[in-house]
Design an enzyme around this catalytic site. Structure first.
Site, PDB file in Angstrom:
ATOM      1  N   GLY A  45       0.824  -1.200   0.000  1.00  0.00           N
ATOM      2  CA  GLY A  45       0.000   0.000   0.000  1.00  0.00           C
ATOM      3  C   GLY A  45       0.858   1.250   0.000  1.00  0.00           C
ATOM      4  O   GLY A  45       2.088   1.191   0.043  1.00  0.00           O
ATOM      5  N   LYS A  60      -8.972  10.350  11.253  1.00  0.00           N
ATOM      6  CA  LYS A  60     -10.417  10.123  11.160  1.00  0.00           C
ATOM      7  C   LYS A  60     -10.937   9.265  12.308  1.00  0.00           C
ATOM      8  O   LYS A  60     -12.147   9.081  12.445  1.00  0.00           O
ATOM      9  CB  LYS A  60     -10.747   9.485   9.810  1.00  0.00           C
ATOM     10  CG  LYS A  60     -10.448  10.413   8.638  1.00  0.00           C
ATOM     11  CD  LYS A  60     -10.602   9.743   7.301  1.00  0.00           C
ATOM     12  CE  LYS A  60     -10.307  10.717   6.166  1.00  0.00           C
ATOM     13  NZ  LYS A  60      -8.934  11.244   6.199  1.00  0.00           N
TER      14      LYS A  60
END
Length: 651
Positions: free
Chosen positions: A326, A446
């Site tokens: 990633g 978040k």
């Protein structure tokens, strides 16, 4: 009559010029012979010269035969010690202080040994007493100084010839280059240019922010002025290439330099990349110079980390990275490779990306090829996770595998729970079982006062780490940071794609703000946090000042030579499910405490769960039916998350 050879190559005639070329062509053996014979001559001359200086050129009878008889000992001892201290294995074209130190140490040891051999405990078969004189002890000091200076001069003269005399004749081979930054990095760039005979880049001068350096010289190249004089320097010196040798510069300063170079007509602008590795002898290679990316110009920040502490954490350790292909995981892999771990396990669900990563790492780190282990696996598979950790026995695990796309996880909430929560629990449990020393989970801003399923599941993942930290053994740390520029699915690649199509660039809201940092800088702070973090802590990275997303879009359009709203329109499309206008990192929800690093803080977590409480919590999620997207039990997942995450609220 001798037999006639039918092999035309048996008696090959070698032309005289070929023979001469073969004799003078450099080789390791010829270099050794040259310096060995040169040193032998120096040892002989320095001994006699020291004798003459000792007696002010008036030598008593008997000293000459005494020195002549002792000369073989000086030759054998000094040349042997030069070999022991690897003096003849040094690359003299790049001779520096370390090489001179080794010569000095070899000379000192040799003189001490010779003094013991010839004065303190003289060998009986030398018959030194027959000459009616004795070795003056000061002779060894004079001989050591003279031979050291001459041996060093021989090496330095060779480097001087290569870098000054010969290169004066070939200076104009490369592109006329201006180096911005007259510090250590700039000097290293210039040194590598000299190594390559200035074949690609010819330095015409330096620029630097420090006015005190203006007018000074670095290896014969002048500091022409401060960086604000870039356009003037380009015009006066006919510059073709600009190299920015300030690897830690802030994006605003970098953008200013880049803009000035473009305005001056420079099309080739290179920069020394961020260096997140520390070596005793740091070097810069021109091959490592990179083009300036959009990410550098928009979000690059000056980040300083404790290289020595990170090196201590990573070097010669067994390390595992989940989500290794990633955006964040792959950069962790690259930076960890720079610190030469004993082994590195890349755990990734996408076998194609894992194959591509293998090809990239084999090119970038060929010396690490036998230490890298590429493992296809899913963090949701507890058996696979436990088997991999049990087999490879990592000492440190970086957990970067996660579902992070906010709107996508709103529509696939069950998968967010499986990967972000259960995947983290599988890893945390396996690390505890197999005695992993440290576990670092990559979290997100978040997770603070979350309004999305993705953020709430990452908050529960933090709870998992905190709970397992209370079990003893493995140390668990979570690291939160904001948006990284250039990551897959992030706003910058989306803007770039929209720009290629001629627009419009879509922004959710004119007031939306986000924290931005480039991926290498964010990962370097993750490594710093791994050094600083204590067991059970949630660390928070200071991502700098929040940036309006619309300003990011406008700047991106300008960097491509276009005008926002005129050449490329910007449309405001409204908030998507789970999004909020402003992401909190340093928030009143928890508060933070400072660490010794100015960009790393500790969140004061009020929630502290036990592993039993985590197991009961996850049992509720496990009881949810597994349904397909479109028929997802999103509301049920939200209700469970609201029950367990105090500040989670639906948008």
């Amino acid at each position: 009559m001798p037999p006639i050879s039918h092999n035309p190559d048996k008696y090959t005639f070698i032309a005289p010029e070929q023979l001469i070329d073969k004799l003078i062509r450099p080789s390791a053996l010829k270099r050794f012979i040259f310096f060995f014979l040169g040193d032998a001559l120096i040892v002989t001359l320095s001994l006699y010269l020291a004798l003459y200086l000792r007696f002010d050129l008036r030598i008593k009878p008997g000293y000459i035969p005494l020195i002549t008889e002792a000369l073989p000992f000086f030759l054998v001892v000094k040349l042997a010690l030069f070999a022991v201290f690897k003096v003849y294995k040094m690359t003299w074209r790049f001779v520096g202080l370390i090489e001179l130190y080794n010569i000095g140490l070899a000379t000192l040891v040799a003189e001490a040994f010779l003094m013991v051999l010839l004065v303190i405990t003289p060998l009986p078969y030398l018959h030194l007493d027959h000459y009616g004189v004795h070795f003056p002890r000061s002779l060894f000091i004079l001989d050591g100084l003279i031979s050291f200076l001459f041996v060093c001069a021989l090496r330095i003269s060779r480097r001087g010839y290569l870098e000054v005399i010969r290169n004066k004749r070939s200076f104009a081979q490369g592109k006329r280059t201006l180096i911005v930054g007259a510090g250590i990095t700039g000097e290293l760039v210039l040194r590598d240019m000299a190594r390559r005979d200035f074949a690609e880049y010819y330095p015409v001068g330096f620029l630097d922010d420090n006015p005190m350096k203006v007018g000074s010289f670095i290896h014969g190249v002048r500091v022409l002025g401060v960086t604000d004089r870039l356009a003037e320097a380009v015009r006066k010196r006919d510059v073709e290439v600009v190299i920015i040798a300030i690897p830690s510069t802030h994006f605003k300063s970098l953008r200013k330099i880049h803009h000035a170079a473009r305005e001056a007509g420079i099309t080739r602008i290179k920069m020394v990349p961020q260096m997140y590795k520390h070596h005793a002898r740091f070097e810069v290679s021109l091959k490592e110079l990179s083009e300036i990316s959009i990410e550098d110009l928009i979000g690059r920040q000056a980040v300083e980390v404790e290289y020595d502490r990170i090196e201590e954490l990573l070097t010669d350790k067994a390390i595992m990275v989940t989500g290794a292909c990633g955006s964040i995981g792959s950069e962790i892999v690259r930076q960890v490779c720079g610190f030469k771990p004993a082994s590195l396990i890349l755990f990734e669900i996408d076998e194609t990306e894992l194959h591509n990563m293998r090809l990239q790492l084999n090119r970038a780190f060929p010396e690490m090829a036998d230490r890298l282990h590429y493992v296809v696996g899913d963090v949701r598979d507890a058996v696979r996770v436990g088997g991999v950790i049990g087999t490879h026995r990592p000492q440190l695990v970086f957990h970067a595998a996660a579902y992070k796309h906010v709107p996508m996880m709103e529509d696939n909430s069950s998968e967010a729970v499986k990967v972000n929560i259960f995947g983290t629990r599988n890893l945390a449990r396996a690390c505890q079982l197999h005695g992993v020393e440290r576990f670092v989970m990559i979290s997100t801003d978040k997770a603070v006062m979350p309004t999305s399923i993705m953020g709430a599941t990452k908050r529960v993942a933090e709870y998992v780490c905190t709970a397992y930290s209370r079990e003893g053994g493995t140390e668990y740390t979570s690291v939160r940071f904001g948006n990284v520029l250039g990551s897959r699915g992030s706003v910058l690649p989306l803007f770039m794609e929209q720009l290629k199509r001629g627009g419009p660039l879509t922004v959710t809201d004119r007031e939306m703000k986000r924290y931005f940092m480039t991926i290498p800088e964010a990962v370097s702070l993750v490594l710093q946090a791994a050094v600083l973090g204590n067991n059970g802590e949630v660390l928070v990275l200071d991502m700098g000042e929040p940036v309006k997303v619309v300003e990011l879009a406008e700047e991106l359009i300008r960097l491509h030579g276009l005008k926002p709203y005129e050449d490329i329109p910007i449309e405001f499309v409204g908030l998507r499910p789970g999004e909020k206008l402003f992401e909190e990192i340093l928030t009143a929800e928890e508060g933070t405490e400072a660490t010794r690093h100015q960009k790393v803080f500790v969140a004061r977590n009020s929630a502290a769960h036990t592993t039993e409480e985590i197991d009961r919590m996850l049992a509720e999620f496990a009881a949810l039916p597994d349904v397909a997207p479109g028929l997802d039990n999103r509301q049920v997942v939200k209700e469970l998350l609201m029950r367990h995450v105090q500040h989670y609220k639906q948008d």
